[in-house]
Enzyme design. Structure first.
Site, PDB file in Angstrom:
ATOM      1  N   ARG A  27       0.829  -1.194   0.000  1.00 53.46           N
ATOM      2  CA  ARG A  27       0.000   0.000   0.000  1.00 53.46           C
ATOM      3  C   ARG A  27       0.868   1.250   0.000  1.00 53.46           C
ATOM      4  NH1 ARG A  27      -4.319  -2.158  -1.904  1.00 53.46           N
ATOM      5  NH2 ARG A  27      -5.416  -3.568  -0.507  1.00 53.46           N
ATOM      6  N   ASP A  28       0.468   2.234  -0.795  1.00 55.25           N
ATOM      7  CA  ASP A  28       1.173   3.512  -0.793  1.00 55.25           C
ATOM      8  C   ASP A  28       0.934   4.215   0.546  1.00 55.25           C
ATOM      9  OD1 ASP A  28       2.216   5.565  -3.323  1.00 55.25           O
ATOM     10  OD2 ASP A  28       1.741   6.437  -1.369  1.00 55.25           O
ATOM     11  N   ILE A  29       1.989   4.808   1.105  1.00 53.56           N
ATOM     12  CA  ILE A  29       1.898   5.457   2.410  1.00 53.56           C
ATOM     13  C   ILE A  29       1.069   6.747   2.352  1.00 53.56           C
ATOM     14  CG2 ILE A  29       3.948   6.962   2.320  1.00 53.56           C
ATOM     15  CD1 ILE A  29       4.754   5.760   5.059  1.00 53.56           C
ATOM     16  N   ASN A  31       5.749   6.735 -13.250  1.00 57.99           N
ATOM     17  CA  ASN A  31       6.341   8.053 -13.450  1.00 57.99           C
ATOM     18  C   ASN A  31       7.828   7.915 -13.773  1.00 57.99           C
ATOM     19  OD1 ASN A  31       3.902   9.354 -12.793  1.00 57.99           O
ATOM     20  ND2 ASN A  31       4.340   9.183 -10.602  1.00 57.99           N
ATOM     21  N   VAL A  36      10.813   8.363  -6.107  1.00 57.57           N
ATOM     22  CA  VAL A  36      11.577   7.204  -5.618  1.00 57.57           C
ATOM     23  C   VAL A  36      12.175   6.520  -6.847  1.00 57.57           C
ATOM     24  CG1 VAL A  36      11.512   5.014  -4.384  1.00 57.57           C
ATOM     25  CG2 VAL A  36      10.060   6.911  -3.612  1.00 57.57           C
ATOM     26  N   HIS A  73       8.350   1.638 -10.164  1.00 54.91           N
ATOM     27  CA  HIS A  73       7.144   1.159  -9.478  1.00 54.91           C
ATOM     28  C   HIS A  73       5.936   1.511 -10.313  1.00 54.91           C
ATOM     29  CE1 HIS A  73       8.439   5.100  -7.990  1.00 54.91           C
ATOM     30  NE2 HIS A  73       7.158   5.435  -7.968  1.00 54.91           N
ATOM     31  N   HIS A  83       2.091   2.360 -10.070  1.00 60.65           N
ATOM     32  CA  HIS A  83       0.998   2.756  -9.193  1.00 60.65           C
ATOM     33  C   HIS A  83      -0.262   2.057  -9.706  1.00 60.65           C
ATOM     34  CE1 HIS A  83       2.944   6.394  -7.325  1.00 60.65           C
ATOM     35  NE2 HIS A  83       3.670   6.329  -8.423  1.00 60.65           N
TER      36      HIS A  83
END
Ligand code: 5GP
Ligand code: ZN
Length: 114
Positions: free
Chosen positions: A30-32, A88, A97, A101, A103
């Site tokens: 999960r994204d923070i 991205n 980051v 990754h 999303h």
């Protein structure tokens, strides 16, 4: 593993994360700071800084990431309502980051691009 990479540390379980899927090549958590009701990040175990750094050797891995993302969306029950996959790249893409990754955003109507 690249020293000082946040996501490599999550892969190595040096930093905790809310992990929702893992196999021999990828990890999802999960994204923070979620931008949608269900916001998951899917990363390869292999450290690749940006998509510019991926090569033909990574083709299977990148395809695997997209299929796993669809599997996670199904697990979340959003395959019919829909979801968005975003990767991205660098400054204008909004990458913060530098370990690639995907999303996986879902759970609300996302705005149209452009
Ligand atoms: P980017 O902006 O590079 O495309 O996406 C990086 C994402 O990582 C952001 O959505 C941000 O909220 C997320 N993030 C940054 N640090 C952490 C962390 O320590 N744990 C988790 N779970 N997500 C993080
Ligand atoms: Zn890394």
């Amino acid at each position: 593993m690249t020293a000082d990479c946040l996501f490599c540390k999550i892969i190595n379980k040096e930093i905790p994360a809310d992990i929702v899927y893992e196999d021999d090549r990828v990890l999802a958590f999960r994204d923070i700071n979620p931008q949608a009701p269900i916001h998951t990040l899917l990363i390869p175990h292999k450290h690749i800084s940006t998509i510019n750094d991926a090569g033909t050797d990574d083709q299977n891995l990148l395809g695997h990431m997209i299929l796993v993302a669809a599997h996670i969306a199904k697990d979340n029950g959003v395959e019919e309502s829909g979801y968005r996959l975003v990767m991205n790249c660098n400054e204008h893409g909004g990458q913060t980051v530098f370990h690639i990754h995907l999303h996986i955003l879902s759970g609300r109507q996302l705005t149209h691009l452009g």
